[in-house]
Motif scaffolding. Sequence first.
Motif, PDB file in Angstrom:
ATOM      1  N   LYS A 104       0.859  -1.190   0.000  1.00  0.00           N
ATOM      2  CA  LYS A 104       0.000   0.000   0.000  1.00  0.00           C
ATOM      3  C   LYS A 104       0.889   1.231   0.000  1.00  0.00           C
ATOM      4  O   LYS A 104       1.797   1.359   0.807  1.00  0.00           O
ATOM      5  CB  LYS A 104      -0.908  -0.010   1.231  1.00  0.00           C
ATOM      6  CG  LYS A 104      -1.936   1.111   1.271  1.00  0.00           C
ATOM      7  CD  LYS A 104      -2.854   0.948   2.477  1.00  0.00           C
ATOM      8  CE  LYS A 104      -3.906   2.047   2.515  1.00  0.00           C
ATOM      9  NZ  LYS A 104      -4.803   1.896   3.687  1.00  0.00           N
ATOM     10  N   ASP A 121      -5.774   2.546  -1.813  1.00  0.00           N
ATOM     11  CA  ASP A 121      -5.838   1.081  -1.836  1.00  0.00           C
ATOM     12  C   ASP A 121      -5.773   0.529  -3.254  1.00  0.00           C
ATOM     13  O   ASP A 121      -6.180  -0.600  -3.511  1.00  0.00           O
ATOM     14  CB  ASP A 121      -7.134   0.604  -1.163  1.00  0.00           C
ATOM     15  CG  ASP A 121      -7.141   0.880   0.328  1.00  0.00           C
ATOM     16  OD1 ASP A 121      -6.065   0.779   0.938  1.00  0.00           O
ATOM     17  OD2 ASP A 121      -8.211   1.210   0.860  1.00  0.00           O
ATOM     18  N   GLU A 122      -5.223   1.296  -4.178  1.00  0.00           N
ATOM     19  CA  GLU A 122      -5.377   0.960  -5.587  1.00  0.00           C
ATOM     20  C   GLU A 122      -4.179   0.268  -6.221  1.00  0.00           C
ATOM     21  O   GLU A 122      -4.011   0.315  -7.427  1.00  0.00           O
ATOM     22  CB  GLU A 122      -5.705   2.244  -6.376  1.00  0.00           C
ATOM     23  CG  GLU A 122      -6.995   2.907  -5.954  1.00  0.00           C
ATOM     24  CD  GLU A 122      -8.193   1.972  -6.065  1.00  0.00           C
ATOM     25  OE1 GLU A 122      -8.193   1.108  -6.965  1.00  0.00           O
ATOM     26  OE2 GLU A 122      -9.108   2.094  -5.246  1.00  0.00           O
ATOM     27  N   TRP A 123      -3.295  -0.322  -5.418  1.00  0.00           N
ATOM     28  CA  TRP A 123      -2.173  -1.055  -6.025  1.00  0.00           C
ATOM     29  C   TRP A 123      -2.725  -2.327  -6.667  1.00  0.00           C
ATOM     30  O   TRP A 123      -3.157  -3.251  -5.983  1.00  0.00           O
ATOM     31  CB  TRP A 123      -1.141  -1.406  -4.964  1.00  0.00           C
ATOM     32  CG  TRP A 123       0.171  -1.909  -5.516  1.00  0.00           C
ATOM     33  CD1 TRP A 123       0.353  -2.881  -6.457  1.00  0.00           C
ATOM     34  CD2 TRP A 123       1.479  -1.463  -5.150  1.00  0.00           C
ATOM     35  NE1 TRP A 123       1.689  -3.079  -6.698  1.00  0.00           N
ATOM     36  CE2 TRP A 123       2.408  -2.210  -5.912  1.00  0.00           C
ATOM     37  CE3 TRP A 123       1.959  -0.515  -4.249  1.00  0.00           C
ATOM     38  CZ2 TRP A 123       3.787  -2.051  -5.792  1.00  0.00           C
ATOM     39  CZ3 TRP A 123       3.330  -0.348  -4.139  1.00  0.00           C
ATOM     40  CH2 TRP A 123       4.232  -1.096  -4.896  1.00  0.00           C
ATOM     41  N   PRO A 124      -2.733  -2.436  -7.987  1.00  0.00           N
ATOM     42  CA  PRO A 124      -3.330  -3.609  -8.632  1.00  0.00           C
ATOM     43  C   PRO A 124      -2.369  -4.789  -8.634  1.00  0.00           C
ATOM     44  O   PRO A 124      -1.150  -4.618  -8.606  1.00  0.00           O
ATOM     45  CB  PRO A 124      -3.580  -3.117 -10.059  1.00  0.00           C
ATOM     46  CG  PRO A 124      -2.478  -2.129 -10.291  1.00  0.00           C
ATOM     47  CD  PRO A 124      -2.211  -1.460  -8.958  1.00  0.00           C
ATOM     48  N   LYS A 179      -8.640   7.093  -7.665  1.00  0.00           N
ATOM     49  CA  LYS A 179      -8.048   5.976  -8.378  1.00  0.00           C
ATOM     50  C   LYS A 179      -7.255   6.491  -9.563  1.00  0.00           C
ATOM     51  O   LYS A 179      -7.770   7.234 -10.392  1.00  0.00           O
ATOM     52  CB  LYS A 179      -9.139   5.023  -8.867  1.00  0.00           C
ATOM     53  CG  LYS A 179      -8.575   3.791  -9.576  1.00  0.00           C
ATOM     54  CD  LYS A 179      -9.686   2.837  -9.934  1.00  0.00           C
ATOM     55  CE  LYS A 179      -9.120   1.602 -10.620  1.00  0.00           C
ATOM     56  NZ  LYS A 179     -10.151   0.623 -10.962  1.00  0.00           N
TER      57      LYS A 179
END
Length: 739
Positions: A578, A584-587, A718
């Motif tokens: 993170k 929270d957008e770490w793919p 995002k």
Amino acid sequence: MLFRTALALSLLLAFCDALSRQKRIVGGYPSLLPKSDGFNDNQPSGNSGNSETDENNVVQVQDDYRSATVTGVEEPEGYQAYKGIRYAEPPVGRLRFQRPSFVRLSGKIDATKFGSPCPQLSSDGSGLVGSEDCLFLNVFTPLKKLKNSKIPVLIWIHGGGFFSGSALQYGPAHLVKNNIIVVTIQYRLGSLGWLTSNLKELPGNVGLFDMRAAVKWVTEYIHHFNGDPERIVVSGQGSAASAVTLLAMSDFSKGMISGIVAMSGSPVSAFAVDPAPKQTYQNMTTLLGCDQSVPLEAIRCLQMLSIQTIIDSDFEYQNTKLGNEGYLTGLGSLLNVGPAVEGNNDDRFLPNFILDSPLQLLKKHKSPKIPMLTGVNKLETKSGILGKYQDQVIDNLNKIPDYVNKVLPQKVLNTNTGFFEDGSVNNALKNLFENIEYLNLFKPKIKTGLKELVTKVMQGTTDALFNMPAFFTSHLWSARSNTYFYSFEHKPSIKSPGKWFLPNILGNPNEEVSKNDGTNSQHVREPGHGDELIYLYDVRSIEGKQISGTELKDKKDIEMRDNFTSLVAEFVKNGKPKLKILGDEWPSFTSSKQSDYVVLGENSRIGNKFRFCEMGLWGGVPDILQSTDCHFQGISDILKTVPDLLQNGVLGEGVVNLLPRNPIDGLLKNGKNPSLDIKNVPLLDTNLGPTNGIRNTLASGIKRQDATTRPPNSNTQKPTNIRSSGFGTVSGFPRPLFG
């Protein structure tokens, strides 16, 4: 009468035992336990100890069979340290080359000083450092103990090409401040850790078994240090990153590890395993003067040699290998003895550690269902090419016409042993890389000077030897669990900080390479191999001493350290990295089937299609090569000459498709599904002419990003991904490039 007989028998046995011990000593085993030189010998006293349990620096251990008192020390940086804890018996005498003998905590343990590093040449090559008695670990915990809460654990395994480095080099203060426990471990190096004859007396891979023993120790004892035995992440960099993945894929570690962090290394990297361990054994025993004709006598000879003789022979073998194979071996292959594939168990001896090639293990889905955080640095091979291998590179560029496109690709193909099939290059790839039209795709379309060609060699070798193994591993690992990928692109203010951690690999950081070679070269600031380490750990010497001038003072450097330690700690805690700017957008790498990753730099952001066209070109991936993103001129006709590659994919037979109906399918066999059969898909016509075609295959002065992205706004929306177009080049270099 019975009593007298028993007494006489016991005296006789004692006398025989004494003679036996005397014969072992007289028989010639050298004295292998030198004085500690200030390091912790850590020999338990045998007493249970009665220290006050409320003291912060004392840990009490009690089980059904034994008790122990471990006394550590509070460090000035603000964490608790328990140093030099022995996890295995000293691997000396008849235990040399054997699997570790596990040591349990017992008695009073002085954990206030580090244990000795494992024997190796000093970073300046002036002498020997360390002791054969080196199987120690160190536990670093936060000062604040959380009641009724267990703290996640990060185990750090140091890199160094399997022949150098120590746990003492890595100051963990900034990671521990993120409320995790850090454990650093040591393992046997060089021939002492990896030499094998495929006999039980010289089984090999004992360095991996050392690592496994240390992990076992952590699982059994870390709860006494307020750690969570159910949340143990194992991490490493370079060769140690490869070892971490091998460790995770072994049945010996099943159920022990909850995640891995693999930095700049993978199980299919060329430095992960020795492609010819039998030949290495023959070469090393010859160097050491041990007769190979009688295997057991050769092993006894090896066990009798002095440490100095073994380390000197390792160094001689390394130099000979570099002289014979050239700089590409130095950049991305094993320089010394290393892990070896043992093969399937035969049920006669102890079970083996590596049962098949790492590539086959990944293809057969033998990876565990645990998440992986992995990544690479922007220019991994920079320090080597601008350092001790610079003369070789420039000499090749000056003397060999079209070196970049006609020679380098084929040499790299033969260097990338992690992708070999049955000990040799994949035939389909070999045929592709012998096609002159394909090699012309590597050729710059614009005339360039020497300094630009050196840059192309740096980017090309980085793509082939580091990025491609990480790329393939991430796709295969994703078949069973989430993989999170980063590209470390922050420009350090300190010149080549990786050299402080890896001096025996990258060169002495105190030695400058100054040349009048016509390149007008000056420092390239893009991060090279090992340069990210300073953003996780404080620099220490091999012996654990502080090194002046290595402290981070630049504001941007400190910010990157805060971000990097935080994201790693978050992965340790929750199995997903993170980054504050991303929310929270770490793919995951394959979440959108676009090779998603995160760029770590001054403006960290999400990107997709990591080095997409470069991976297709260096890996020979048909569907990427035919993609409209890449515009490879004449590729349709070129691929018609390698039908096996079109049919099976670059990884060959026996692979289940990971990403159906996705351009990455070309990595893998297309299987029996006719909708996925590449033969039923018309080849793209990519004859677009010189303007729209590929301009600079390895690198150019044109600035662009691997995947065009924009960072999220301050409200952590995002991030928006914008698809990349065209072929990748090196971006963001200060001009002039060298100096």
